[in-house]
Design a protein around this motif. Structure first.
Motif, PDB file in Angstrom:
ATOM      1  N   ILE A   1     -28.771 -11.848 -18.354  1.00 48.20           N
ATOM      2  CA  ILE A   1     -29.067 -11.116 -17.271  1.00 48.20           C
ATOM      3  C   ILE A   1     -28.164 -11.121 -16.015  1.00 48.20           C
ATOM      4  O   ILE A   1     -27.553 -10.304 -15.194  1.00 48.20           O
TER       5      ILE A   1
ATOM      6  N   THR B   1     -44.439  -5.016 -22.224  1.00 44.32           N
ATOM      7  CA  THR B   1     -43.464  -7.388 -21.784  1.00 44.32           C
ATOM      8  C   THR B   1     -44.231  -7.837 -23.089  1.00 44.32           C
ATOM      9  O   THR B   1     -44.397  -7.589 -23.449  1.00 44.32           O
TER      10      THR B   1
ATOM     11  N   LEU C   1     -36.889  -5.038 -11.351  1.00 44.78           N
ATOM     12  CA  LEU C   1     -37.513  -5.333 -12.772  1.00 44.78           C
ATOM     13  C   LEU C   1     -38.736  -6.363 -12.570  1.00 44.78           C
ATOM     14  O   LEU C   1     -39.654  -6.373 -13.198  1.00 44.78           O
TER      15      LEU C   1
ATOM     16  N   ASN D   1     -36.213   1.411 -17.434  1.00 41.10           N
ATOM     17  CA  ASN D   1     -37.279   0.757 -16.662  1.00 41.10           C
ATOM     18  C   ASN D   1     -38.124   0.217 -18.583  1.00 41.10           C
ATOM     19  O   ASN D   1     -39.019   0.751 -19.509  1.00 41.10           O
ATOM     20  N   PRO D   2     -38.097  -0.993 -18.270  1.00 40.83           N
ATOM     21  CA  PRO D   2     -39.554  -1.386 -19.703  1.00 40.83           C
ATOM     22  C   PRO D   2     -40.345  -0.867 -19.408  1.00 40.83           C
ATOM     23  O   PRO D   2     -41.540  -0.863 -18.481  1.00 40.83           O
TER      24      PRO D   2
ATOM     25  N   LEU E   1     -31.016  -2.234 -18.988  1.00 41.72           N
ATOM     26  CA  LEU E   1     -32.465  -2.966 -18.366  1.00 41.72           C
ATOM     27  C   LEU E   1     -31.578  -2.105 -17.399  1.00 41.72           C
ATOM     28  O   LEU E   1     -31.745  -1.676 -16.312  1.00 41.72           O
TER      29      LEU E   1
ATOM     30  N   LEU F   1     -39.833 -11.149 -20.232  1.00 42.04           N
ATOM     31  CA  LEU F   1     -39.372 -10.035 -20.609  1.00 42.04           C
ATOM     32  C   LEU F   1     -39.215  -9.723 -21.977  1.00 42.04           C
ATOM     33  O   LEU F   1     -40.179  -9.627 -23.107  1.00 42.04           O
TER      34      LEU F   1
END
Length: 269
Positions: free
Chosen positions: A145, A40, A157, A36-37, A32, A124
């Motif tokens: 995180i 999710t 995020l 970039n995810p 991360l 996420l």
């Protein structure tokens, strides 16, 4: 036969406990920092939900850097969701205590007291369930995180994956959908209304005549004014829209809009 059944139960429980503890350490939090995810866990949950309900909804999302999101929205979200974001290490212990006390009084698992980092971890990687197992996993991922990412990246995020309506994820998609502009162009009251909807974005729209949104947005706007966040050019044009509601909704000054003041939350929270 009975002994084998007992052993099977014990083995199953051991595997389950192992999964609960091990899974949060298997998610790739380090990626991360630079990646970039795309999809999710929350988005997957919604897509499954829509399919079961026979709804044809497409996810709207447009990733933008935090520098391309209005500072008014950034501040409004912090005030509304996690006013101690830069002071805690992932957990607002005071907020959690108040949430638990309120749950006990009302005999419901209703108020989360979640920080932005906890919400990010859940959205996420986890399901929206409120069961204790999910909360344990959320706590471990939250800790990871906070140890791995900067506060700026965590906030970036969150602002890009937060749910803002049915199929609407992230600040840019929300700004375009509700106000017809990019997230960088949001005015203070528009930002306050978007932040006000976050506790339950499926039930409450940032636009319209919802009394909850009007009161909550006015409170957030009032705090932004009091802290000197809003530029002078906006104070006169938007002042009339907020004063009446602020007088009704604020009685003890510049207090954070915390989780214990929110309505029933949607799974995204």
């Amino acid at each position: 036969m009975f002994k084998w059944l007992v052993r099977l139960i014990i083995l199953s429980v051991a595997f389950y406990v192992g999964y609960v503890v091990i899974y949060p350490f298997t998610v790739d939090v380090s990626s991360l920092k630079r990646k970039n995810p795309q999809i999710t866990a929350m988005m997957k949950f919604r897509m499954k939900q829509w399919q079961e309900e026979g709804k044809k909804i497409q996810i709207k999302k447009h990733w933008v850097s935090i520098d391309r999101i209005s500072p008014y929205l950034v501040k409004a979200v912090l005030i509304g969701e996690d006013d101690k974001f830069y002071k805690h290490s992932g957990f607002d212990l005071e907020g959690i205590k108040k949430a638990i006390e309120k749950d006990i009084r009302e005999k419901k698992l209703k108020y989360g007291g979640s920080t932005i980092t906890q919400q990010l971890a859940k959205n996420l990687y986890l399901s929206p369930s409120k069961n204790p197992v999910r909360k344990i996993q959320e706590a471990i991922i939250t800790w990871r995180i906070e140890k791995t990412l900067t506060k700026k990246r965590i906030l970036e995020l969150y602002l890009n994956i937060a749910e803002w309506g049915e199929g609407i994820f992230g600040a840019e998609a929300a700004a375009r959908h509700y106000f017809g502009k990019s997230a960088s162009e949001l005015a203070p009251m528009e930002a306050a209304r978007l932040a006000a909807a976050l506790p339950n974005p499926i039930k409450y729209s940032p636009v319209g005549n919802s009394k909850f949104i009007e009161k909550r947005a006015s409170l957030i706007y009032f705090i932004m004014q009091k802290r000197g966040i809003i530029k002078e050019e906006y104070t006169d044009t938007e002042k009339g829209e907020t004063e009446a509601t602020v007088r009704e909704g604020v009685s003890d000054g510049d207090k954070p809009v915390n989780d214990t003041q929110k309505p029933d939350q949607s799974p995204s929270k």
